[in-house]
Write a protein that holds these residues in place. Structure first.
Motif, mmCIF file in Angstrom:
data_model
loop_
_atom_site.group_PDB
_atom_site.id
_atom_site.type_symbol
_atom_site.label_atom_id
_atom_site.label_comp_id
_atom_site.label_asym_id
_atom_site.label_seq_id
_atom_site.Cartn_x
_atom_site.Cartn_y
_atom_site.Cartn_z
ATOM 1 N N ARG A 1 18.827 134.599 -51.497
ATOM 2 C CA ARG A 1 19.214 134.094 -52.800
ATOM 3 C C ARG A 1 19.687 135.246 -53.691
ATOM 4 N NH1 ARG A 1 17.737 129.409 -56.492
ATOM 5 N NH2 ARG A 1 18.842 130.070 -58.348
ATOM 6 N N MET B 1 23.223 136.251 -52.964
ATOM 7 C CA MET B 1 24.180 135.250 -53.412
ATOM 8 C C MET B 1 24.313 135.263 -54.933
ATOM 9 S SD MET B 1 26.086 133.677 -51.538
ATOM 10 C CE MET B 1 27.495 132.719 -52.049
ATOM 11 N N GLU B 2 23.182 135.469 -55.632
ATOM 12 C CA GLU B 2 23.253 135.567 -57.096
ATOM 13 C C GLU B 2 24.153 136.727 -57.491
ATOM 14 O OE1 GLU B 2 21.889 133.897 -59.686
ATOM 15 O OE2 GLU B 2 20.483 132.515 -58.717
ATOM 16 N N THR C 1 27.890 135.915 -56.621
ATOM 17 C CA THR C 1 28.463 134.940 -57.543
ATOM 18 C C THR C 1 28.745 135.557 -58.902
ATOM 19 O OG1 THR C 1 27.172 133.258 -56.421
ATOM 20 C CG2 THR C 1 28.153 132.634 -58.515
ATOM 21 N N ALA C 2 27.780 136.321 -59.421
ATOM 22 C CA ALA C 2 27.978 136.948 -60.726
ATOM 23 C C ALA C 2 29.161 137.901 -60.680
ATOM 24 C CB ALA C 2 26.714 137.682 -61.151
ATOM 25 N N PHE D 1 19.002 131.805 -49.315
ATOM 26 C CA PHE D 1 20.097 130.959 -49.766
ATOM 27 C C PHE D 1 20.542 130.103 -48.594
ATOM 28 C CE2 PHE D 1 24.642 130.132 -50.348
ATOM 29 C CZ PHE D 1 24.632 129.543 -51.606
ATOM 30 N N LEU D 2 20.568 130.766 -47.442
ATOM 31 C CA LEU D 2 21.085 130.098 -46.264
ATOM 32 C C LEU D 2 20.340 130.653 -45.059
ATOM 33 C CD1 LEU D 2 23.394 128.059 -46.205
ATOM 34 C CD2 LEU D 2 24.927 129.904 -45.565
#
Lengths: 166, 504, 329
Positions: free
Chosen positions: A11, A14-15, A18-19, A80-81
């Motif tokens: 996670r 991914m955060e 994305t940011a 996340f995955l």
């Protein structure tokens, strides 16, 4: 090992990604809007005013999200995955991108036949004749619906003219 | 009462076998275009337009308006069953409609949606019937500052709704604004943020974004969870339909509020999409079950559907009476009116009362027929869900991409839908709300245009929104109240407490 | 002079004959690209032509009309010029085909098209709210010279409406604040609601409000008055409107041509085919009804005549754009 076993993407990662992505979109928007004035003139805001500040807010908020990611998720064990999920998503997403790729060169009808047949045979375990029938019937139905009935031309490639469809 | 006798004459004109058949045909075709993303009511109406050249205007408008009703209804179906909004105005229906379907209440959600939509439409027609004269004057009071105030109110009713990170909501909304500015700037005539790509000149289509964010994003999520639509029990039981109908009176407040919002937004060109978002926002805000919204709350289906249809219906009035179309579809119909040799405008009511009242009467009949027909299609759509996922999944993908392409016949749009899909998937998993982005994309450029037109009028002074008219000032006050509602409600509570203490 | 003209005529005749002998006709459905949204002026223009062609069987293949109105019509032009040798794609527009690329980077070049025909000229008028105190164009212009001037609304930015407003200012010294709206229809409603002082709409954009006596025309930018007919408002017919020149505004002519285009790479016989079809279209009674209903001026310009018109129209707009600083960098 901070991540649970089987985690492919955490996670936290991914955060961050994305940011960074939203932040870069914001930066591009800022850059693009400087082409026209970004000030506040006699007649109110200039053409670039809104996009510029919108872009700026995106950049700032993304930076904040980046900071929050470090604060909240760096030491947290959250996936996340998982590898298994990734497999399923890619098994779906990959063919879809291929479908778009084929479509942009060979047109949407050829693309949809290949895609439907491929998905049914390789993922659904159907036999080829049945899959081919479904694919071709779908293509014909779409052709009739869009081109004949609603007169909306869909993307066609080099193959359709060979069978007399324009 | 004058309007009432006119309406009776209208019924006499509209009520014939030929017209009823036209209505049925229009509604069915409309449902079809409404269901397919990318093919919308405007497509359907412009397709039928050449057919109407040889008809008499009353029959022609009946066919076109019926198609419009059908499309409005059809749009909700795919929103609920597949999370793919068939029409822009049914985006807000996905928020609670799709979760309801996932929990096995697809029939309930669909029935609720159709019944609320029918109620909203009926409310709209009654407004048109009773207030046609007054409404025209009301619409004329709106200029750019008032429009901006309305848009601000829409945003305000939607802001602060999410429970997650405020900064994630800001990123989402601002991205929406940024996407909305791509293309030609209506005020200066410049091309903004196109970076030299000819395909970007027309802007980033809101529908492409929605197809990616909702349709493809949702499919990715479904795949990841390995769900394969198992969650949706698509059995249609008459009992479910009846139960949903029986629950309608319980939503009377939401229905009334949403119908009024819809009527207002339809008359002043805010449009059905803005209406559905605003009414969803307000329904959530004033609900006692706030935390259930977004997780399958029935009121979250009732609110946007009612407003959508109320607005769609009311949008016909400014088209007839003023010559300003309240929605994209109304714009096409207005073109039709001119080709049939009618001049939309205030005189139409005096010159061709038969046409105007025939149209209004047909709206009553058409909507009733649409509710019946669309309810009849529920089992058919439910049957689609029983097809194995390895067939229906790719088919939904195909439909999504056909939709993305057919919006403006652009190859780039095919490719844009993919990153929007990834964005939708990632955002949802990381707790970024998607609704603010969609709302900003729909209203962003309109709000900016209205603001900048106002600024030209006021020579750059923001005071115009307060001083231009009592109307704009009132709407601004409402918007501010909503915007700072959390703070305001806190103050009210504080003020009340000592008062209670004092009396005690 | 006479000689060159003669040669040109002979040549044109020969070309026409050659075209006729090797006559081209479409082999598959023809796409009509509308450079406006559904319901816009260009949309009605195109669909009227479509209905006439279908009704009178002027073409033996189906017609598919597509609306591409994004970016003030540039979306349609980009699409129309994207396949330079495609004879089955006809683009419908106005003078924005050659004016848009002057003011912004549009993604297409004006030279990417070859003009087929101009079938109508849309008139421009000065309209004011019915309750406004201006009796005629002169008192309106005088009022606009005082103080900050008047608010003028119009459709789009740096397009025909704003260009005309600039021409009026330049010719009379009147001051206007121009407010761009999405369409002429919107500008009409804003005027009826008295939110702006005037607009320069085409007759068709204001007729609804005119009929209802909510707005009033002051003058028309044409060399002669409009065609006589029945009363439209309670006391005025189109022919009662004075020309702007006779009312003291020294701008004698400002019209917008409704135009039809082909990609510039098509063969001459393709051009000849569509020119012929359009010539037949404008001879039909349905076309005359359209012209009358929309209060436009019927015309038929093609070939060199049309090219000359375009060159002159471009030169005039170029002057205005340059003065206003609108030219694209």
């Amino acid at each position: 090992m901070r991540t649970p076993s089987g985690t492919l993407v955490s996670r936290f990662t991914m955060e961050l990604v994305t940011a960074l992505v939203t932040g870069s979109i914001g930066a591009i928007v800022c850059y693009g809007s400087t082409e026209f004035g970004i000030g506040w003139g006699d007649a109110g805001p200039e053409p670039g005013y809104f996009p510029f500040y919108v872009g700026l807010i995106i950049v700032l908020a993304s930076l904040f999200n980046l900071f929050m990611a470090f604060k909240h998720y760096r030491d947290r064990v959250e996936e996340f995955l998982t590898g298994e999920q990734a497999q399923r998503v890619i098994a779906f997403f990959g063919p879809m991108v291929l479908f778009v790729l084929v479509t942009s060169y060979l047109g949407i009808y050829v693309g949809m036949i290949l895609y439907l047949v491929g998905a049914m045979v390789f993922q659904g375990g159907y036999r080829l004749p049945k899959a081919a029938a479904v694919g071709v019937i779908t293509a014909i139905a779409n052709y009739i619906l869009f081109e004949v009935w609603f007169q909306v031309p869909l993307l066609k490639g080099p193959l359709e003219p060979l069978i007399g469809i324009h | 009462m004058d309007n009432f006798s006119n309406l009776m004459d209208g019924f006499a004109i509209a009520f014939s076998m030929f017209h009823l058949a036209l209505m049925a045909a229009g509604v069915l075709l409309g449902i079809l275009v409404g269901v397919l993303p990318g093919l919308g009511a405007p497509n359907g109406v412009s397709l039928l337009l050449p057919l109407t050249f040889t008809m008499d205007p009353v029959s022609a408008i009946i066919l076109l308006t019926s198609m419009y009703w059908g499309a409005l209804f059809g749009g909700s179906t795919t929103s609920i069953l597949f999370n793919i909004p068939g029409e822009p105005s049914s985006v807000a229906t996905t928020f609670d409609g799709y979760p309801m379907a996932q929990q096995g209440h697809a029939t309930h959600a669909l029935t609720l949606a159709f019944m609320s939509a029918g109620t909203g439409a009926m409310f709209g027609v009654v407004v048109i019937t009773v207030l046609s004269g007054w409404v025209t004057e009301f619409a004329l009071k709106f200029s750019s500052p008032e429009y901006f105030a309305v848009f601000l109110l829409t945003f305000a009713s939607f802001i602060g709704m999410g429970s997650g990170s405020a900064f994630k909501a800001i990123v989402s909304m601002m991205l929406g604004f940024a996407f909305a500015t791509v293309g030609m700037d209506g005020i200066s005539g410049n091309m903004r943020l196109t970076f030299g790509f000819p395909d970007l000149v027309k802007g980033i289509s809101f529908l492409v974004a929605v197809i990616g964010l909702f349709g493809i994003g949702e499919l990715l999520q479904t795949m990841e969870e390995g769900l394969r639509f198992d969650g949706i029990h698509a059995r249609v039981r008459i009992r479910d339909v009846l139960k949903a109908i029986a629950s309608m009176p319980g939503h009377w407040l939401t229905l009334l509020r949403s119908a009024i919002i819809g009527a207002w937004m339809g008359i002043t060109p805010g449009g059905p999409t803005a209406a559905s978002f605003m009414s969803y926002g307000l329904a959530k805000r004033f609900s006692r079950r706030k935390e259930h919204f977004g997780k399958g709350e029935p009121a979250g289906v009732v609110a946007p559907e009612t407003a959508d249809h109320s607005a769609g219906t009311c949008a016909i009035l400014p088209m007839l009476a003023l010559g300003v179309p309240g929605s994209a579809t109304a714009a096409v119909m207005m073109g039709g009116l001119m080709i049939w040799g009618l001049t939309p405008g205030p005189m139409l009511f005096i010159e061709r009362p038969d046409f105007v009242w025939g149209t209004i009467a047909s709206m009553y009949l058409g909507n009733v027929m649409a509710v019946v027909l669309v309810l009849a299609t529920v089992p058919m759509f439910a049957a689609i869900l029983r097809i194995p996922f390895s067939i229906i999944g790719p088919m939904i993908v195909v439909v999504c991409f056909i939709g993305a392409y057919s919006i403006s016949g652009s190859r780039l749009d095919l490719w844009l839908a993919v990153p929007f899909g990834i964005l939708g998937y990632t955002f949802k998993k990381l707790g970024y709300p998607i609704a603010p982005m969609v709302l900003a994309m729909v209203l962003g450029d309109k709000a900016e245009d209205a603001l900048r037109q106002s600024m030209i009028m006021s020579k750059g002074s923001l005071g115009i929104f307060w001083t231009n008219s009592t109307l704009s000032a009132t709407i601004m006050v409402l918007a501010m109240l909503l915007l700072f509602w959390p703070g305001v409600s806190l103050i009210i509570k504080r003020l009340r407490k000592p008062a209670v203490a004092a009396t005690a | 002079m006479f000689k060159t003209k003669l040669i040109a005529t002979v040549l044109a005749g020969a070309l026409y004959a050659a075209g006729a002998s090797a006559a081209w006709s479409p082999e598959k459905p023809v796409e009509f690209v509308v450079t406006s949204g559904a319901g816009g002026g260009t949309d009605i223009f195109t669909r009227t032509i479509q209905s006439i062609i279908v009704k009178n069987k002027l073409m033996n293949v189906p017609i598919v009309v597509v609306n591409k109105g994004g970016g003030a019509g540039s979306e349609g032009y980009i699409h129309g010029a994207s396949e330079q040798d495609n004879p089955h794609r006809v683009t419908f527009g106005t003078n924005n085909e050659y004016l848009l690329p002057l003011v912004a980077k549009m993604g297409y070049a004006a030279e990417g098209f070859t003009p087929v025909a101009a079938l109508a000229l849309d008139e421009f008028l000065i309209w004011v709210n019915a309750k406004a105190p201006y009796a005629d164009a002169k008192s309106f212009i005088d009022a606009a010279k005082k103080g900050d001037g008047l608010r003028m609304g119009g459709s789009q930015s740096k397009d025909t409406d704003q260009t005309l407003v600039s021409i009026i200012s330049e010719a009379t010294g009147a001051k206007f604040t121009y407010i761009p709206f999405k369409s002429g229809g919107e500008a009409a409603i804003q005027l009826a609601g008295a939110h702006i002082d005037a607009n320069v709409n085409n007759p068709n954009e204001n007729i609804g409000q005119f009929k209802a006596n909510m707005v009033r025309p002051l003058c028309v930018f044409s060399t002669k008055r409009m065609a006589p007919g029945p009363k439209i408002s309670k006391d005025m017919a189109w022919s009662d409107i004075p020309t702007c020149k006779e009312s003291g505004i020294p701008v004698d002519n400002y019209q917008m041509p409704r135009t039809i285009w082909l990609p510039s790479g098509v063969a001459p016989e393709v051009l000849a085919f569509y020119t012929d079809v359009m010539h037949k279209v404008q001879e039909t009674p349905e076309w005359k009804a359209y012209i009358e209903r929309t209060s436009q001026t019927g015309t038929f310009l093609s070939g060199d005549e049309l090219r000359k018109y375009i060159t002159a129209d471009t030169a005039r707009a170029y002057g205005v754009f340059k003065r206003e600083g609108w030219l694209a960098k």
